[in-house]
Motif scaffolding. Structure first.
Motif, PDB file in Angstrom:
ATOM      1  N   ALA A  40      -2.746  14.702  -7.905  1.00  0.00           N
ATOM      2  CA  ALA A  40      -4.201  14.715  -8.100  1.00  0.00           C
ATOM      3  C   ALA A  40      -4.814  13.387  -7.662  1.00  0.00           C
ATOM      4  N   ASN A  41      -4.179  12.279  -8.019  1.00  0.00           N
ATOM      5  CA  ASN A  41      -4.710  10.969  -7.627  1.00  0.00           C
ATOM      6  C   ASN A  41      -4.638  10.779  -6.116  1.00  0.00           C
ATOM      7  N   LEU A  42      -3.585  11.286  -5.508  1.00  0.00           N
ATOM      8  CA  LEU A  42      -3.453  11.181  -4.058  1.00  0.00           C
ATOM      9  C   LEU A  42      -4.534  12.005  -3.361  1.00  0.00           C
ATOM     10  N   MET A  43      -4.813  13.197  -3.865  1.00  0.00           N
ATOM     11  CA  MET A  43      -5.879  14.018  -3.299  1.00  0.00           C
ATOM     12  C   MET A  43      -7.230  13.337  -3.450  1.00  0.00           C
ATOM     13  N   GLU A  44      -7.448  12.690  -4.583  1.00  0.00           N
ATOM     14  CA  GLU A  44      -8.696  11.956  -4.804  1.00  0.00           C
ATOM     15  C   GLU A  44      -8.819  10.807  -3.799  1.00  0.00           C
ATOM     16  N   LYS A  45      -7.722  10.124  -3.536  1.00  0.00           N
ATOM     17  CA  LYS A  45      -7.703   9.029  -2.575  1.00  0.00           C
ATOM     18  C   LYS A  45      -8.019   9.550  -1.166  1.00  0.00           C
ATOM     19  N   VAL A  46      -7.447  10.687  -0.803  1.00  0.00           N
ATOM     20  CA  VAL A  46      -7.699  11.280   0.515  1.00  0.00           C
ATOM     21  C   VAL A  46      -9.159  11.679   0.646  1.00  0.00           C
ATOM     22  N   LYS A  47      -9.724  12.286  -0.401  1.00  0.00           N
ATOM     23  CA  LYS A  47     -11.138  12.662  -0.363  1.00  0.00           C
ATOM     24  C   LYS A  47     -12.024  11.429  -0.213  1.00  0.00           C
ATOM     25  N   MET A  57       0.836  -1.204   0.000  1.00  0.00           N
ATOM     26  CA  MET A  57       0.000   0.000   0.000  1.00  0.00           C
ATOM     27  C   MET A  57       0.869   1.253   0.000  1.00  0.00           C
ATOM     28  N   LEU A  58       1.976   1.239   0.750  1.00  0.00           N
ATOM     29  CA  LEU A  58       2.888   2.379   0.746  1.00  0.00           C
ATOM     30  C   LEU A  58       3.476   2.607  -0.638  1.00  0.00           C
ATOM     31  N   LYS A  59       3.845   1.527  -1.311  1.00  0.00           N
ATOM     32  CA  LYS A  59       4.388   1.650  -2.666  1.00  0.00           C
ATOM     33  C   LYS A  59       3.339   2.209  -3.614  1.00  0.00           C
ATOM     34  N   GLU A  60       2.091   1.735  -3.468  1.00  0.00           N
ATOM     35  CA  GLU A  60       1.002   2.208  -4.326  1.00  0.00           C
ATOM     36  C   GLU A  60       0.748   3.695  -4.107  1.00  0.00           C
ATOM     37  N   LEU A  61       0.673   4.108  -2.832  1.00  0.00           N
ATOM     38  CA  LEU A  61       0.425   5.517  -2.534  1.00  0.00           C
ATOM     39  C   LEU A  61       1.600   6.383  -2.976  1.00  0.00           C
ATOM     40  N   GLY A  62       2.804   5.865  -2.892  1.00  0.00           N
ATOM     41  CA  GLY A  62       3.977   6.622  -3.315  1.00  0.00           C
ATOM     42  C   GLY A  62       4.054   6.819  -4.810  1.00  0.00           C
ATOM     43  N   SER A  63       3.402   5.945  -5.564  1.00  0.00           N
ATOM     44  CA  SER A  63       3.453   6.063  -7.021  1.00  0.00           C
ATOM     45  C   SER A  63       2.332   6.938  -7.585  1.00  0.00           C
TER      46      SER A  63
END
Length: 116
Positions: free
Chosen positions: A74-81, A64-70
Protein backbone atom coordinates in the motif's frame (compact mmCIF):
# COMPACT_ATOMS: atom_id res chain seq x y z
CA UNK A 1 -4.88 -58.70 -5.55
CA UNK A 2 -4.93 -62.42 -6.36
CA UNK A 3 -7.44 -63.73 -8.84
CA UNK A 4 -8.47 -67.33 -9.30
CA UNK A 5 -7.22 -67.44 -12.92
CA UNK A 6 -3.52 -66.72 -12.22
CA UNK A 7 -3.51 -62.95 -11.62
CA UNK A 8 -0.41 -63.26 -9.38
CA UNK A 9 1.61 -64.65 -12.26
CA UNK A 10 0.52 -61.79 -14.52
CA UNK A 11 1.48 -59.12 -11.97
CA UNK A 12 4.84 -60.71 -11.29
CA UNK A 13 5.53 -60.84 -15.03
CA UNK A 14 5.11 -57.06 -15.15
CA UNK A 15 7.93 -56.44 -12.67
CA UNK A 16 11.26 -55.34 -14.09
CA UNK A 17 14.56 -55.65 -12.28
CA UNK A 18 16.52 -53.81 -14.95
CA UNK A 19 19.11 -51.33 -13.63
CA UNK A 20 19.53 -48.22 -15.77
CA UNK A 21 22.91 -46.52 -15.63
CA UNK A 22 21.98 -42.83 -15.56
CA UNK A 23 25.61 -41.69 -15.44
CA UNK A 24 26.19 -42.41 -19.13
CA UNK A 25 25.91 -39.28 -21.32
CA UNK A 26 24.99 -41.49 -24.27
CA UNK A 27 21.91 -42.85 -22.52
CA UNK A 28 20.87 -39.51 -21.00
CA UNK A 29 21.98 -36.66 -23.30
CA UNK A 30 21.56 -33.06 -22.26
CA UNK A 31 18.00 -32.08 -23.15
CA UNK A 32 18.63 -28.37 -23.60
CA UNK A 33 22.04 -27.16 -24.76
CA UNK A 34 23.72 -24.78 -22.34
CA UNK A 35 21.85 -25.84 -19.22
CA UNK A 36 24.81 -27.75 -17.80
CA UNK A 37 27.11 -24.72 -18.19
CA UNK A 38 24.52 -22.44 -16.59
CA UNK A 39 24.01 -24.80 -13.67
CA UNK A 40 27.76 -25.07 -13.16
CA UNK A 41 28.20 -21.30 -13.01
CA UNK A 42 25.29 -20.96 -10.56
CA UNK A 43 26.87 -23.43 -8.13
CA UNK A 44 29.64 -20.93 -7.33
CA UNK A 45 29.26 -19.41 -3.87
CA UNK A 46 28.02 -15.86 -3.73
CA UNK A 47 30.88 -13.42 -3.36
CA UNK A 48 30.82 -10.21 -1.38
CA UNK A 49 31.44 -8.06 -4.46
CA UNK A 50 28.37 -6.10 -5.58
CA UNK A 51 26.71 -6.93 -8.91
CA UNK A 52 27.69 -4.96 -12.00
CA UNK A 53 24.50 -2.90 -12.01
CA UNK A 54 25.19 -1.71 -8.45
CA UNK A 55 28.72 -0.54 -9.25
CA UNK A 56 27.50 2.77 -10.66
CA UNK A 57 25.03 3.54 -7.86
CA UNK A 58 25.79 6.23 -5.34
CA UNK A 59 25.11 5.94 -1.62
CA UNK A 60 21.90 7.97 -1.93
CA UNK A 61 20.63 5.59 -4.62
CA UNK A 62 21.31 2.56 -2.46
CA UNK A 63 19.55 4.16 0.50
CA UNK A 64 16.52 4.90 -1.69
CA UNK A 65 16.45 1.28 -2.89
CA UNK A 66 16.54 0.07 0.71
CA UNK A 67 13.74 2.49 1.64
CA UNK A 68 11.55 1.42 -1.28
CA UNK A 69 12.25 -2.24 -0.53
CA UNK A 70 11.04 -1.85 3.04
CA UNK A 71 7.67 -0.31 2.07
CA UNK A 72 4.46 -2.28 2.23
CA UNK A 73 2.44 -2.75 -0.94
CA UNK A 74 0.00 0.00 0.00
CA UNK A 75 2.80 2.44 0.85
CA UNK A 76 4.60 1.60 -2.38
CA UNK A 77 1.44 2.24 -4.39
CA UNK A 78 1.02 5.56 -2.60
CA UNK A 79 4.61 6.46 -3.48
CA UNK A 80 4.01 5.57 -7.15
CA UNK A 81 0.84 7.67 -7.25
CA UNK A 82 2.78 10.59 -5.76
CA UNK A 83 5.43 10.24 -8.46
CA UNK A 84 2.74 10.14 -11.15
CA UNK A 85 1.17 13.31 -9.76
CA UNK A 86 4.56 15.01 -9.63
CA UNK A 87 5.26 14.04 -13.25
CA UNK A 88 1.86 15.42 -14.28
CA UNK A 89 2.47 18.70 -12.45
CA UNK A 90 5.90 19.04 -14.06
CA UNK A 91 4.32 18.47 -17.47
CA UNK A 92 1.76 21.21 -16.84
CA UNK A 93 4.48 23.59 -15.67
CA UNK A 94 6.61 22.84 -18.72
CA UNK A 95 3.61 23.46 -20.98
CA UNK A 96 2.97 26.85 -19.32
CA UNK A 97 6.63 27.82 -19.69
CA UNK A 98 6.68 26.82 -23.36
CA UNK A 99 3.56 28.85 -24.18
CA UNK A 100 4.85 31.79 -22.13
CA UNK A 101 8.13 31.83 -24.07
CA UNK A 102 6.40 31.85 -27.47
CA UNK A 103 5.60 35.38 -28.79
CA UNK A 104 1.88 36.17 -28.85
CA UNK A 105 0.19 36.15 -32.25
CA UNK A 106 3.30 34.91 -33.98
CA UNK A 107 3.70 31.47 -35.37
CA UNK A 108 5.71 29.93 -38.14
CA UNK A 109 2.70 29.63 -40.42
CA UNK A 110 1.54 33.22 -39.98
CA UNK A 111 5.00 34.67 -40.68
CA UNK A 112 5.25 32.66 -43.90
CA UNK A 113 1.86 33.91 -45.09
CA UNK A 114 2.82 37.55 -44.47
CA UNK A 115 6.14 37.20 -46.33
CA UNK A 116 4.53 35.79 -49.47
Amino acid sequence: MASPNGGDDFESSLLSFENLDRASPDLWPEQMPGVAEFAACCKNPITNSPPKWMAELEIEDIEMLKELGSLTTANLMEKVKGLQNLAYQLGLEESREMTRGKPQGCSIHSTRLHKE
